[in-house]
Design an enzyme around this catalytic site. Structure first.
Site, PDB file in Angstrom:
ATOM      1  N   LYS A 190       6.863 -11.392  -8.248  1.00  0.00           N
ATOM      2  CA  LYS A 190       7.013  -9.998  -7.815  1.00  0.00           C
ATOM      3  C   LYS A 190       8.045  -9.312  -8.695  1.00  0.00           C
ATOM      4  O   LYS A 190       8.797  -9.974  -9.398  1.00  0.00           O
ATOM      5  CB  LYS A 190       7.535  -9.951  -6.359  1.00  0.00           C
ATOM      6  CG  LYS A 190       6.543 -10.384  -5.291  1.00  0.00           C
ATOM      7  CD  LYS A 190       5.666  -9.247  -4.884  1.00  0.00           C
ATOM      8  CE  LYS A 190       4.687  -9.510  -3.774  1.00  0.00           C
ATOM      9  NZ  LYS A 190       4.124 -10.775  -3.534  1.00  0.00           N
TER      10      LYS A 190
ATOM     11  N   SER B 148      -1.919  -9.462  -7.702  1.00  0.00           N
ATOM     12  CA  SER B 148      -1.004  -8.437  -7.192  1.00  0.00           C
ATOM     13  C   SER B 148      -0.069  -7.898  -8.279  1.00  0.00           C
ATOM     14  O   SER B 148       0.676  -6.966  -8.045  1.00  0.00           O
ATOM     15  CB  SER B 148      -0.164  -8.988  -6.041  1.00  0.00           C
ATOM     16  OG  SER B 148       0.790  -9.909  -6.510  1.00  0.00           O
TER      17      SER B 148
END
Lengths: 121, 420
Positions: A79, A42
């Site tokens: 993230k 991701s």
């Protein structure tokens, strides 16, 4: 008989240095630094791939746009953090994944700030 | 002024650091060999688990109460502990490392009104940088700082400066005398018999009475409770007075040869430690124990041997410990634990020569040096005595079935972060 040194002193003598130490170069605060390994894709847009090694510094403030390790559903997750209009979101860097939004700061637990990624070529 | 920094449920906090899903859940960490609970989270305490309870008595709670159980992970705890100490010494250099999760600080060179701020800074920095919750107690003596940290931990406020006379007395009255730092179980029993039940009563007991039973130690404890400091910060840990290497077995052992392997292994470890601190031993102890939790016949024995010449030579010590073992070993029992204790330690350079010493001391010293170097370079146990047996995972090695990763000390075990 004793050997006697003659001639000019070496100009290098005053520049005697240790070897380059990658640890010192990459790690500012060893007590607060941890290594983690990435699982998943991701964050490929940020140059972070599965199996890469991350250097994480827990002493740094997670300011806007930093890549962070956050606790999501009890798991350590990598993230990018964004602060916008009083809202916090954890944003992936791969269009196949959606950002996670939080209505206020206290809901997000930031574990540390990623300072470097080590990626084999 | 002194402070103590005490990590909250240290082993559990270390496990939680890399597994945040454990937060809010009952968690326990087991002793060496998965015997009993040595550390517990608040949630574990709430479901009735107490420190020291054998694992088999609470195993059913894993299913019924969602209890999470871990084997002791000393590689992890040791690394996190040294990080905690490094953070403290970056703020206050005068530190005594008291245990794996406690440090005493000497605050005498800091203005009194800044102490709480300083303690809060230490607490917050350890929490953020290392990720371990700690409590800090500040007081005029080390003993009172232990009282303060206990309250700080219980109340959850994290930092407490205990210097007000009335507040000290109020808290000492609530503290059972056995909870005072330095009062062992034996003294607590004796004090109770005299009607000295809480710390306040101990504080008010006359030195004269304390001297008769507890000697100078008793007076020091009472004086410390009165606010007169008797113990200062010890920067250098005192040399050990004895070295013990012992362990419970995963499975019980019945044969002499199996026990002998264990004793040889423990003697090897103990003599390594002995040489590391530059000492020699003047006596060896070996003990054997059966499982006190089983219904089988019980047998516990200790054997001692005084040595003619003090030594730190592994092969010599092995000879002695095997001899002692063969004297105390009895056939027909299932042994759960054995151990080797080296006693009467003195610095190597104070060895007394024996008139009729048949061993070449200089040669033995050289061999030991080579042995230690090899094991340091190639990993513990690379070169070992045949008496240990050749099995890689013998039954006397500890069980640690629920061991978490060496998250900070082994590349192959670093934490995984999800990118999902």
């Amino acid at each position: 008989m004793m050997p006697v040194s003659a001639g000019f002193p070496s100009p290098a003598d005053s520049y005697i240095e240790g070897k380059l130490d990658l640890n010192k170069h990459l790690i500012k605060k060893p007590v607060a630094t941890f290594f983690v390994k990435v699982s998943g894709d991701s964050m490929t847009g940020a140059g972070i791939f599965s199996d890469d090694l991350l250097i994480v510094d827990r002493s740094m403030e997670p300011v806007d746009k930093k890549v962070v390790i956050a606790v999501v559903d009890g798991e350590l997750t990598v993230k990018r953090i964004r602060f916008k209009e009083g809202r916090v979101s954890l944003v992936p860097e791969n269009e196949n994944y959606a950002p996670i939004e939080f209505s206020d700061n206290s809901e997000v637990e930031i574990w540390g700030v990623v300072t470097y990624v080590i990626h084999p070529l | 002024m002194y402070a103590i920094v005490d990590c909250n449920n240290f082993y559990v906090s270390c496990e939680r650091l890399f597994k945040p899903s454990l937060n809010g859940k009952p968690v326990i960490v087991l002793s060496n060999n998965d015997g009993c609970a040595v550390a517990l989270s608040e949630e574990a305490r709430k479901i009735g688990i107490t420190r020291g309870i054998p694992y088999f008595k609470v195993a059913h709670m894993e299913k019924e109460n969602g209890l999470k159980v871990f084997s002791s992970n000393y590689a992890l705890y040791g690394d996190i502990s040294s990080r905690v100490v490094d953070v403290i010494t970056s703020i206050i250099p005068e530190v005594e490392i008291y245990s794996i999760d406690e440090c005493f600080l000497d605050l005498s060179s800091y203005p009194e009104k800044e102490l709480v701020t300083l303690a809060v800074k230490i607490r917050e920095r350890i929490g953020k940088w290392v990720g371990i919750p700690v409590s800090v107690g500040i007081a005029r003596t080390k003993t009172l700082s232990k009282v303060a940290v206990r309250i700080a931990k219980k109340s959850g406020q994290g930092v407490l400066k205990l210097t007000d006379k009335d507040e000290i007395d109020k808290n000492l009255a609530k503290m059972p005398v056995g909870g005072v730092w330095g009062v062992g179980r034996r003294y607590a029993k004796w004090l109770n018999r005299y009607g000295i039940k809480d710390a306040a009563a101990l504080k008010n007991t006359s030195n004269h009475l304390l001297r008769t039973k507890m000697g100078i130690c008793g007076i020091r404890i009472a004086e410390e409770l009165r606010g007169t400091s008797c113990y200062s910060i010890e920067n250098a840990p005192p040399k050990k007075r004895e070295i013990t290497v012992s362990r419970s077995f995963a499975k019980t052992l019945n044969d002499f040869d199996d026990l002998k392997n264990a004793v040889v292994h423990f003697t090897t470890k103990a003599s390594e430690k002995l040489r590391k601190e530059g000492s020699v031993a003047g006596a060896v102890l070996v003990f054997v124990m059966t499982n006190r939790f089983s219904e089988l016949p019980q047998y516990n024995r200790v054997g001692t041997m005084k040595l003619n010449v003090q030594t730190n030579d592994t092969s010599e010590l092995i000879n002695h410990t095997i001899k002692v073992l063969s004297e105390i070993f009895k056939k027909g029992y299932s042994y759960k634990k054995t151990g080797v204790i080296l006693k009467e330690l003195v610095p190597e350079n104070q060895v007394q020569m024996a008139l009729f010493d048949s061993i070449d001391r200089g040669r033995s010293k050289k061999i030991m040096k080579v042995l230690d170097n090899i094991n340091e370079t190639f990993g513990a146990g690379s070169l070992k005595y045949a008496g240990e047996g050749l099995d890689k995972n013998p039954d006397f090695m500890p069980a640690s079935a629920m061991l978490s990763n060496a998250f900070t000390t082994r590349w192959s075990e670093i934490p995984i972060v999800k990118a999902l």
